[in-house]
Design an enzyme around this catalytic site. Structure first.
Site, PDB file in Angstrom:
ATOM      1  N   GLU A  37      39.135  28.016  48.171  1.00  0.00           N
ATOM      2  CA  GLU A  37      38.728  29.246  48.842  1.00  0.00           C
ATOM      3  C   GLU A  37      38.401  28.941  50.300  1.00  0.00           C
ATOM      4  O   GLU A  37      37.600  28.049  50.583  1.00  0.00           O
ATOM      5  CB  GLU A  37      37.513  29.871  48.153  1.00  0.00           C
ATOM      6  CG  GLU A  37      36.859  31.014  48.907  1.00  0.00           C
ATOM      7  CD  GLU A  37      37.815  32.136  49.284  1.00  0.00           C
ATOM      8  OE1 GLU A  37      37.826  32.533  50.465  1.00  0.00           O
ATOM      9  OE2 GLU A  37      38.563  32.605  48.400  1.00  0.00           O
ATOM     10  N   ARG A  38      39.022  29.672  51.201  1.00  0.00           N
ATOM     11  CA  ARG A  38      38.874  29.356  52.621  1.00  0.00           C
ATOM     12  C   ARG A  38      37.646  29.983  53.272  1.00  0.00           C
ATOM     13  O   ARG A  38      37.216  29.550  54.344  1.00  0.00           O
ATOM     14  CB  ARG A  38      40.112  29.803  53.387  1.00  0.00           C
ATOM     15  CG  ARG A  38      40.297  31.300  53.485  1.00  0.00           C
ATOM     16  CD  ARG A  38      41.533  31.661  54.265  1.00  0.00           C
ATOM     17  NE  ARG A  38      41.724  33.101  54.384  1.00  0.00           N
ATOM     18  CZ  ARG A  38      42.760  33.681  54.970  1.00  0.00           C
ATOM     19  NH1 ARG A  38      43.720  32.924  55.490  1.00  0.00           N
ATOM     20  NH2 ARG A  38      42.853  34.991  55.040  1.00  0.00           N
ATOM     21  N   GLU A  39      37.069  31.021  52.628  1.00  0.00           N
ATOM     22  CA  GLU A  39      35.989  31.719  53.318  1.00  0.00           C
ATOM     23  C   GLU A  39      34.813  32.037  52.405  1.00  0.00           C
ATOM     24  O   GLU A  39      33.776  31.390  52.459  1.00  0.00           O
ATOM     25  CB  GLU A  39      36.533  33.008  53.948  1.00  0.00           C
ATOM     26  CG  GLU A  39      35.591  33.631  54.959  1.00  0.00           C
ATOM     27  CD  GLU A  39      36.263  34.760  55.724  1.00  0.00           C
ATOM     28  OE1 GLU A  39      35.603  35.317  56.620  1.00  0.00           O
ATOM     29  OE2 GLU A  39      37.429  35.094  55.434  1.00  0.00           O
ATOM     30  N   ILE A 187      39.030  53.997  50.769  1.00  0.00           N
ATOM     31  CA  ILE A 187      38.182  53.414  51.815  1.00  0.00           C
ATOM     32  C   ILE A 187      37.800  54.461  52.849  1.00  0.00           C
ATOM     33  O   ILE A 187      36.625  54.612  53.200  1.00  0.00           O
ATOM     34  CB  ILE A 187      38.894  52.226  52.484  1.00  0.00           C
ATOM     35  CG1 ILE A 187      39.036  51.070  51.495  1.00  0.00           C
ATOM     36  CG2 ILE A 187      38.133  51.766  53.728  1.00  0.00           C
ATOM     37  CD1 ILE A 187      39.870  49.911  52.010  1.00  0.00           C
ATOM     38  N   ALA A 321      40.167  45.677  42.213  1.00  0.00           N
ATOM     39  CA  ALA A 321      39.545  44.426  41.774  1.00  0.00           C
ATOM     40  C   ALA A 321      39.680  44.233  40.271  1.00  0.00           C
ATOM     41  O   ALA A 321      39.954  43.117  39.795  1.00  0.00           O
ATOM     42  CB  ALA A 321      38.071  44.409  42.175  1.00  0.00           C
ATOM     43  N   HIS A 446      24.095  65.428  22.964  1.00  0.00           N
ATOM     44  CA  HIS A 446      23.671  66.561  23.789  1.00  0.00           C
ATOM     45  C   HIS A 446      22.224  66.353  24.224  1.00  0.00           C
ATOM     46  O   HIS A 446      21.379  65.983  23.411  1.00  0.00           O
ATOM     47  CB  HIS A 446      23.782  67.862  22.992  1.00  0.00           C
ATOM     48  CG  HIS A 446      23.252  69.048  23.725  1.00  0.00           C
ATOM     49  ND1 HIS A 446      23.958  69.664  24.744  1.00  0.00           N
ATOM     50  CD2 HIS A 446      22.086  69.732  23.596  1.00  0.00           C
ATOM     51  CE1 HIS A 446      23.250  70.679  25.205  1.00  0.00           C
ATOM     52  NE2 HIS A 446      22.099  70.747  24.517  1.00  0.00           N
TER      53      HIS A 446
END
Length: 467
Positions: A37-39, A187, A321, A446
């Site tokens: 994972e880069r970030e 978005i 996702a 209910h």
């Protein structure tokens, strides 16, 4: 860290909701797994998408509720919103969940490499940080889960100040006084709702005839009317033809077909879609087929290159996702040699978290008619639902779409409070081949919002009791 020469059964590149889930499932199946994972672990969804936006939306909901508390016999004076604290809360939730992902990876003995991964022909992954190699690892199977990034408009670059993406919107400690949002998908519409609720002047531009163009037209129009009633200006059938950012504002020209309107705002949020993160991974050299920036895969998520798989946003729509996570689980099970069931993309829930919320699964009425189905429709408005009245949440309805001859459920659409929670019942119903009678005859508690599902099914048979 020097990890040269380390071998794994599976290497996952990308630690978002597809990647980290795939890595965990692979580890559960006994495969030695590495994650690159880069970030940020958790990817865009956890750090700059699903989670922080929902935190902001919840704060907006609370603020709006207190503004209207007199309807409940409660009086509140000197109400104020501190948006910096609203934002701080969202980031705290993100930090907690990222730590949770880190814990899960450690728990499952997944080795994590922080850096950018590039694949070579012998299925070796070079991990680099700041142009420097920090590890060289290899595996028989590699899963690419690198996600996607926002598309630009008219060649304009994102500057993070005046022309921004949702990521910058989530980092602002204060909202602008005015903004223009280009693109009325999930978005765009969610940020229009957030910013409008906290007092910003919002203009929402959509090129298609309706906002939320992938949703059922009748339902998206309800959300449209709600936004307009609360002060959002909406331009549909409109195309941005010019955009200029200065040090102080953004100027936009919009062709509405009737005329050309000139708009100004403190900033512009561009939310017109995404492109896959496929560059600099070594994919083309491996013979991986890419189309319109998205990786092509089969139902096993295998690419055209042996041993290389891809999941999530990097393979294209639906860009959700929960879809990425489901794809990741299947890919891991395929690699482990387990029996798998292809993902049913006709039964994927879609949720828009404005107030009222919009949630759907299956065919829209328009799509069903285009496919030639003869339809039986059932509708039940929340204004006739007892729980909705007690909650002061009467806007919206449940709309169910059935095939006329078989009475089989084809699509479900909800606009209303907690629609995103209610849609799960209808996903299950559709997966099990439910009919009007199935849904009508299941006794619902209910008073609950979900009674509207039962009543909508009954309405399809002209048997609704409470309307």
């Amino acid at each position: 860290m020097d990890a040269t020469g380390k071998s794994f059964d599976v290497i996952v590149i990308g630690g978002g909701p597809g990647g980290y889930v795939a890595a965990i499932r692979a580890a559960q199946l006994g495969l030695k797994t590495a994650l690159v994972e880069r970030e940020h672990l958790g990817g865009i969804c956890l750090n700059w998408g699903c989670i922080p936006t929902k935190a902001l939306l919840k704060s907006a909901e609370v603020y709006h509720l207190i503004q209207h508390c007199r309807e409940f016999g409660i009086y509140c004076s000197d109400l104020q919103a501190d948006y910096s604290q609203v934002n701080r809360r969202s980031r705290q939730i993100v930090e907690r969940l990222v730590k949770g992902v880190e814990f899960l990876l450690r728990k499952n003995r997944i080795q994590t490499f922080v850096g950018t991964g590039k694949i070579s022909k012998n299925r070796t992954v070079q991990v680099e940080t700041s142009g420097k190699s920090i590890a060289e690892i290899e595996a028989n199977h590699i899963i690419v889960a690198t996600g996607a990034r926002p598309r630009t408009i008219l060649g304009t670059e994102f500057d993070g100040q005046r022309v921004v993406t949702s990521k910058e919107m989530l980092s602002f400690q204060q909202l602008p006084n005015s903004l223009v949002i280009i693109g009325a998908g999930a978005i765009g519409v969610e940020f229009a709702h957030i910013c409008n609720t906290f007092g910003a002047e919002v203009t929402l531009i959509e090129m298609m005839p309706t906002i939320l163009p992938l949703e059922d037209k009748e339902m998206s129009e309800i959300v449209h009317r709600s936004l307009v009633r609360n002060g959002v200006k909406i331009l549909t059938n409109s195309k941005v033809i010019a955009l200029e950012a200065t040090a102080n504002e953004v100027s936009i020209q919009v062709d509405t077909k009737a005329d050309v309107q000139k708009l100004k705002g403190d900033l512009v949020l561009v939310a017109i879609g995404v492109q896959g993160n496929v560059e600099n991974l070594g994919l083309e050299e491996l013979g991986v087929q890419i189309e319109d920036s998205f990786i092509k895969v089969d139902e096993r998520y295998a690419t055209s290159a042996p041993g290389i798989y891809a999941i999530g946003d990097v393979i294209g729509p639906p860009l959700l996702a929960h879809v990425a996570s489901a794809e990741g689980i299947i890919a891991a099970e395929v690699i482990a040699g387990r029996e798998f069931h292809p993902l049913d993309y006709t039964n994927i829930p879609s949720c828009i978290y404005t107030q009222p919320q919009l949630a759907s699964v299956g065919l829209t009425e328009e799509k069903a008619r285009q496919k030639g189905y003869k339809l039986k429709l059932g509708r039940f408005p929340f204004r006739a639902n007892g729980k909705s009245l007690t909650a002061g949440k009467t806007e919206g309805l449940v709309k169910l779409i059935f095939e006329e001859q078989t009475n089989q459920l084809l699509g479900s659409h909800i606009v209303g409070d907690d629609a995103a929670e209610m849609i799960a019942e209808l996903c299950t119903a559709k997966a099990l081949g439910a009919t009007t009678d199935n849904l009508h005859r299941i006794v619902h508690a209910h008073p609950t919002f979900s009674e509207a599902v039962m009543e909508a099914a009954a309405a399809a048979n002209n048997q609704a009791i409470n309307i």
